[in-house]
Design a protein around this motif. Structure first.
Motif, PDB file in Angstrom:
ATOM      1  N   HIS A 150       0.864  -1.185   0.000  1.00 16.91           N
ATOM      2  CA  HIS A 150       0.000   0.000   0.000  1.00 16.91           C
ATOM      3  C   HIS A 150       0.898   1.233   0.000  1.00 16.91           C
ATOM      4  CE1 HIS A 150      -3.243  -2.630   2.162  1.00 16.91           C
ATOM      5  NE2 HIS A 150      -3.163  -2.875   0.884  1.00 16.91           N
ATOM      6  N   THR A 166      -3.048   6.895   0.085  1.00 14.34           N
ATOM      7  CA  THR A 166      -2.602   5.511  -0.090  1.00 14.34           C
ATOM      8  C   THR A 166      -3.084   4.940  -1.415  1.00 14.34           C
ATOM      9  OG1 THR A 166      -2.745   5.182   2.289  1.00 14.34           O
ATOM     10  CG2 THR A 166      -2.631   3.197   0.931  1.00 14.34           C
ATOM     11  N   TYR A 167      -2.192   4.275  -2.133  1.00 14.22           N
ATOM     12  CA  TYR A 167      -2.528   3.594  -3.392  1.00 14.22           C
ATOM     13  C   TYR A 167      -2.241   2.110  -3.227  1.00 14.22           C
ATOM     14  CZ  TYR A 167      -2.784   8.298  -5.138  1.00 14.22           C
ATOM     15  OH  TYR A 167      -3.154   9.606  -5.302  1.00 14.22           O
ATOM     16  N   MET A 168      -3.225   1.283  -3.569  1.00 13.30           N
ATOM     17  CA  MET A 168      -3.077  -0.163  -3.380  1.00 13.30           C
ATOM     18  C   MET A 168      -2.329  -0.821  -4.531  1.00 13.30           C
ATOM     19  SD  MET A 168      -6.716  -1.430  -1.728  1.00 13.30           S
ATOM     20  CE  MET A 168      -6.568  -2.953  -2.653  1.00 13.30           C
ATOM     21  N   GLU A 171      -0.595  -4.252  -3.945  1.00 13.18           N
ATOM     22  CA  GLU A 171      -1.537  -5.351  -3.728  1.00 13.18           C
ATOM     23  C   GLU A 171      -2.259  -5.709  -5.029  1.00 13.18           C
ATOM     24  OE1 GLU A 171      -4.231  -4.938  -0.397  1.00 13.18           O
ATOM     25  OE2 GLU A 171      -4.810  -7.049  -0.577  1.00 13.18           O
ATOM     26  N   LEU A 172      -2.629  -4.702  -5.816  1.00 13.67           N
ATOM     27  CA  LEU A 172      -3.271  -4.970  -7.108  1.00 13.67           C
ATOM     28  C   LEU A 172      -2.330  -5.742  -8.030  1.00 13.67           C
ATOM     29  CD1 LEU A 172      -5.147  -1.632  -7.895  1.00 13.67           C
ATOM     30  CD2 LEU A 172      -6.151  -3.820  -7.235  1.00 13.67           C
ATOM     31  N   LEU A 175      -2.288  -9.348  -6.838  1.00 11.00           N
ATOM     32  CA  LEU A 175      -3.540 -10.054  -7.126  1.00 11.00           C
ATOM     33  C   LEU A 175      -3.655 -10.371  -8.618  1.00 11.00           C
ATOM     34  CD1 LEU A 175      -6.151  -8.118  -4.945  1.00 11.00           C
ATOM     35  CD2 LEU A 175      -5.453 -10.498  -4.659  1.00 11.00           C
ATOM     36  N   ILE A 176      -3.377  -9.361  -9.449  1.00 11.68           N
ATOM     37  CA  ILE A 176      -3.581  -9.537 -10.893  1.00 11.68           C
ATOM     38  C   ILE A 176      -2.527 -10.477 -11.475  1.00 11.68           C
ATOM     39  CG2 ILE A 176      -3.613  -8.355 -13.127  1.00 11.68           C
ATOM     40  CD1 ILE A 176      -4.728  -5.885 -11.616  1.00 11.68           C
ATOM     41  N   GLN A 179      -3.109 -14.119  -9.344  1.00  9.08           N
ATOM     42  CA  GLN A 179      -4.399 -14.802  -9.203  1.00  9.08           C
ATOM     43  C   GLN A 179      -5.359 -14.594 -10.359  1.00  9.08           C
ATOM     44  OE1 GLN A 179      -5.806 -15.670  -5.500  1.00  9.08           O
ATOM     45  NE2 GLN A 179      -4.560 -14.226  -4.370  1.00  9.08           N
ATOM     46  N   SER A 180      -5.159 -13.596 -11.202  1.00 11.74           N
ATOM     47  CA  SER A 180      -6.127 -13.372 -12.281  1.00 11.74           C
ATOM     48  C   SER A 180      -5.760 -14.212 -13.496  1.00 11.74           C
ATOM     49  CB  SER A 180      -6.172 -11.895 -12.676  1.00 11.74           C
ATOM     50  OG  SER A 180      -5.168 -11.608 -13.631  1.00 11.74           O
TER      51      SER A 180
END
Lengths: 302, 302
Positions: A150, A166-168, A171-172, A175-176, A179-180
């Motif tokens: 973050h 805050t910029y995620m 985490e993005l 995830l991408i 998991q994507s």
């Protein structure tokens, strides 16, 4: 077993969601350190003291050793809640809290995080790093960027945190990429030129972000994408979009990156392309400096 | 066991990444249907035929029954690759492929997907739905939106797919709401007004997207957020950013939504706020119409 014993004047602790790290301190100097994966996210309130003792037991003497901790350990779901201090305010200095402990050899203090009402935002742990950085660079007036899961952009003036956002992004990215459906297009390589091109694209047209992700997958299917392209471009699009959104923070400002390693290097390169040449400071050093300052203040308190 | 037997002239199959669905057909009429979770993503090449037979065995007679399948079953990692047809082209009609089967009672045909070179994009399954929709609405000239995990915006003219673009909005919503730190802020409720406000915000300032996510978490910590707000706002920001990016597709166009259920309703509401009143068509009906048209064409082929 070496038979050697390391006693600590006090113990510094950085306790995040996923990790716990502790340093045996003599004054402001770390003389030993230890870490574990027992982050706040995996512990119930009664598991914090044993998780801490597992690491620091060898450093404890016969007296009562002060332990100063920062990070998510002070969250509502943590050991004990350390209520946020509201910005604008100095990064550290608001009331800390003390969890009850069973072991008479430790005296634990948890530092509070910072909150902002509009736009709503919070931090826990970074405030201590900011305090440490300001201790080492007392005249600093400008923007601190703390890259991570973050990423925080922080406006600092006259020793106070004025505002932050805050910029995620980290985490993005995780995830991408993991998991994507894009995971099928990822390899371990990371093409730096592709990263920089994607940062430029991300900054130039951040509103296109939503449509860029699937194209990374499709490029691997309809064209022969080089290894390392998809990962680098995903990272570049996300950091570029973050820089576009955070532009009011860094444009024309003195910027310091408080971080280490590859992620900070990527932010530094992306900012340099915009004509911003950030100072880079070591985040572990800043954490220890911030915890040391808190220890000194608490020790002298009546 | 009812003792009743349902024979099929042919069998229609929609075989996606996560799900397999089959219909026993008499002409263009489904007379029975069955489904399982044996999607393409969980099968090795030699597991496709048994997974299919598990569902359709009761519908097979003594002869050889045609099976027409669309979707990810034709991907490179699927049963057998059905190479993409390149747009612009009719949605269905390019060469289909036939996997080898052991059971003499079935004759399986897999329909190919569509690809686009610039910007790179692909679809598998949606082309059959588009063909079915065009069969039911032959004069249609305009934009089809197919909401889903990977929402497609498709420009259709003179019976051909001219161009299309995929947005991973549904997958991002699932990853962020279920797996990111925002999961702690999510409940089951969904505030429609909060959704619409977030769509407007997302459209008005899509470049701020990266900074909006963490604020949803922080709002729950520094303010008392009402139940259902965070989920609705996350959905609204993502759909709003998608609509901003896809604006060249829908602005001033005839738009049809090919989908069903809550997600299509959200897209319809968001578009209505922009003055676009989409037609809504049933996606299962379109899938069966598309597979039926392919069956009729293949049956008449020499």
């Amino acid at each position: 077993m070496s038979g050697q014993t390391t006693y600590a004047d006090w113990i510094a602790v950085d306790w995040g969601t996923s990790n716990l790290r502790a340093w045996a301190m003599r004054g402001s100097t770390p003389v030993a350190d230890a870490g574990s994966g027992k982050g706040m996210g995996s512990l119930n309130p009664d598991q914090f003291e044993p998780a801490l003792l597992d690491l620091i037991d060898p450093w404890l003497g016969t007296g009562r050793t002060p332990v100063i901790a920062c990070g998510m350990v002070g969250a509502r779901q943590g050991w004990i809640e350390a209520p946020y201090a509201k910005v604008p305010c100095p990064p550290v200095g608001a009331s800390s809290v003390k969890p009850e402990v069973k072991d008479p050899r430790i005296d634990v203090t948890i530092l509070p995080g910072l909150s902002q009402t509009t736009p709503a935002d919070v931090m826990r742990g970074e405030e201590t790093q900011i305090a440490g950085f300001l201790g080492m660079t007392p005249e600093f007036d400008g923007i601190l960027c703390l890259p991570g899961t973050h990423t925080k952009w922080v406006q600092v003036s006259a020793g106070e945190v004025v505002s932050f956002r805050t910029y995620m992004t980290g985490e993005l990215f995780a995830l991408i990429s993991i998991q994507s459906v894009l995971r099928h297009s990822m390899d371990d390589a990371f093409d730096q030129d592709a990263f920089m091109a994607a940062v430029r694209d991300g900054m130039a047209d951040p509103q296109a972000l939503a449509g860029r992700f699937f194209a990374l997958r499709a490029e691997g299917l309809v064209a022969e994408t080089q290894p390392g392209m998809a990962r680098a471009r995903l990272s570049g699009f996300l950091i570029g979009a973050e820089l576009a959104a955070a532009k009011p923070y860094w444009l024309g400002q003195r910027v310091a990156l408080l971080g280490a390693g590859k992620l900070s290097d990527l932010y530094a390169k992306a900012l340099a392309a915009e004509g911003v040449l950030p100072e880079i400071a070591d985040v572990t050093e800043a954490t220890l400096a911030g915890l040391t300052a808190a220890y000194e203040t608490l020790k002298d308190a009546p």
